[in-house]
Design a protein around this motif. Structure first.
Motif, short mmCIF file in Angstrom:
data_model
loop_
_atom_site.label_atom_id
_atom_site.label_comp_id
_atom_site.label_asym_id
_atom_site.label_seq_id
_atom_site.Cartn_x
_atom_site.Cartn_y
_atom_site.Cartn_z
N LEU A 16 0.76 -1.06 -0.02
CA LEU A 16 0.01 0.12 -0.12
C LEU A 16 0.88 1.32 -0.07
CD1 LEU A 16 -2.90 -0.83 2.43
CD2 LEU A 16 -2.46 -1.53 0.07
N CYS A 17 2.02 1.21 0.30
CA CYS A 17 2.91 2.26 0.41
C CYS A 17 3.61 2.75 -1.04
CB CYS A 17 4.38 2.07 1.51
SG CYS A 17 3.62 1.81 3.26
N TYR A 18 3.46 1.71 -2.09
CA TYR A 18 4.13 2.00 -3.33
C TYR A 18 2.97 2.46 -4.18
CZ TYR A 18 8.00 0.46 -0.75
OH TYR A 18 9.15 0.31 0.07
N ARG A 19 2.92 3.50 -4.82
CA ARG A 19 2.01 3.99 -5.58
C ARG A 19 2.52 4.34 -6.98
NH1 ARG A 19 -1.82 6.61 -2.05
NH2 ARG A 19 -1.66 5.23 -0.19
N ALA A 20 1.51 4.17 -8.15
CA ALA A 20 1.87 4.52 -9.49
C ALA A 20 1.90 6.13 -9.52
CB ALA A 20 0.88 4.07 -10.25
N ALA A 21 2.80 6.59 -10.52
CA ALA A 21 3.11 7.79 -11.03
C ALA A 21 2.06 8.18 -11.96
CB ALA A 21 4.48 7.96 -11.46
N SER A 22 1.71 7.10 -12.72
CA SER A 22 0.58 7.51 -13.80
C SER A 22 0.03 6.16 -14.17
CB SER A 22 1.14 8.13 -15.03
OG SER A 22 2.00 7.00 -15.55
N HIS A 45 -3.00 1.07 15.12
CA HIS A 45 -1.67 0.33 15.66
C HIS A 45 -0.58 1.43 15.94
CE1 HIS A 45 -3.24 -3.63 15.21
NE2 HIS A 45 -3.62 -3.18 13.92
N GLY A 46 -0.81 2.84 15.83
CA GLY A 46 0.07 3.53 16.10
C GLY A 46 1.14 3.53 14.89
N ALA A 47 1.07 3.15 13.92
CA ALA A 47 2.11 2.68 12.88
C ALA A 47 1.94 3.56 11.59
CB ALA A 47 1.98 1.28 12.47
N PRO A 48 2.17 4.92 11.41
CA PRO A 48 1.95 5.43 10.31
C PRO A 48 3.00 5.27 9.35
CG PRO A 48 2.86 7.24 11.88
CD PRO A 48 2.50 5.70 12.73
N LEU A 49 2.65 4.95 8.02
CA LEU A 49 3.62 4.44 7.09
C LEU A 49 3.87 5.53 5.89
CD1 LEU A 49 2.70 0.60 6.90
CD2 LEU A 49 4.63 1.71 8.17
N ARG A 50 4.96 5.55 5.43
CA ARG A 50 5.40 6.57 4.43
C ARG A 50 5.10 5.83 3.14
NH1 ARG A 50 11.07 7.09 7.55
NH2 ARG A 50 10.56 8.66 8.89
N VAL A 51 4.40 6.67 2.17
CA VAL A 51 4.34 6.44 0.99
C VAL A 51 5.19 7.15 -0.05
CG1 VAL A 51 2.36 6.62 -0.65
CG2 VAL A 51 1.72 6.31 1.51
N THR A 52 5.44 6.21 -1.23
CA THR A 52 6.25 6.63 -2.27
C THR A 52 5.71 6.49 -3.47
OG1 THR A 52 8.45 6.58 -3.07
CG2 THR A 52 7.65 4.62 -2.29
N THR A 53 6.10 7.16 -4.61
CA THR A 53 5.88 6.67 -6.09
C THR A 53 6.77 5.89 -6.46
OG1 THR A 53 4.61 8.89 -5.96
CG2 THR A 53 4.98 7.89 -8.06
N GLY A 54 6.50 4.89 -7.35
CA GLY A 54 7.52 3.95 -7.99
C GLY A 54 7.63 2.68 -7.22
N ILE A 55 8.82 2.09 -7.40
CA ILE A 55 9.30 0.86 -6.92
C ILE A 55 10.42 0.84 -5.92
CG2 ILE A 55 8.31 -0.57 -8.73
CD1 ILE A 55 11.14 -0.97 -9.78
N GLY A 56 10.90 2.41 -5.82
CA GLY A 56 12.23 2.49 -4.93
C GLY A 56 11.92 2.44 -3.66
N HIS A 57 12.50 1.98 -2.75
CA HIS A 57 12.61 1.42 -1.39
C HIS A 57 12.34 2.81 -0.59
CE1 HIS A 57 12.34 -0.46 2.22
NE2 HIS A 57 13.23 0.32 2.86
#
Length: 156
Positions: A16-22, A45-57
């Motif tokens: 859920l943290c790895y989003r498409a750019a288009s 759960h007190g666990a905010p997660l960071r989201v990114t675009t693409g597949i880079g970790h």
């Protein structure tokens, strides 16, 4: 415990943290359907997660990972066994924990876990190989959901 560690590790690279750019339609669908579950993980759960675009970790904050691990560690052995099937199949600890809590059905979790693939299917049509893989994942997730439900009810 190795099982807890293996399941919890999926929080470090949750689908859920790895989003498409288009394209925009997919970007919007991911935001609309995935973000509520990331918000749920932060709230529950007190666990905010960071989201990114693409597949880079994207490195997640250690407090969030610790919180997710604690959530996994608190589960009974049957639910752990179920998550051992569902989480790797979907690539999402968040969806697995939502299933374990009863906040998300197995069918909904499977749809969310295959959102990208279903979007591609709408655009380009299906192929036998993808359909077989999706059906196999769905069987695993539904089976895991049944085990979670049985664990919740307990012995009769």
């Amino acid at each position: 415990h190795p099982t807890i560690d293996a399941i919890a590790r999926y929080g470090e690279s949750d689908l859920l943290c790895y989003r498409a750019a288009s394209p925009t339609a997919l970007v919007n669908r991911q935001a609309e359907q995935w973000q509520p579950w990331l918000d749920w993980a932060a709230r529950t759960h007190g666990a905010p997660l960071r989201v990114t675009t693409g597949i880079g970790h994207v490195k997640q904050h250690h407090d969030s990972i610790d919180a997710l691990r604690n959530a996994v560690a608190a589960l009974d052995c049957y639910t752990l066994a179920a998550l051992g099937i569902a989480v790797p199949s979907m690539g999402s600890l968040v969806l697995g924990l939502a299933m374990a809590s009863g906040d998300l059905s197995a069918e909904e979790a499977h749809s969310l876990g295959t959102l990208d693939e279903l979007f591609q299917l709408e655009q380009w049509g299906d192929d036998d190989e993808a359909a077989k893989r999706r059906a196999s994942v769905q069987e695993d997730v539904v089976l895991a959901g049944r085990l979670i439900d049985l664990a919740r009810v307990g012995p009769t």
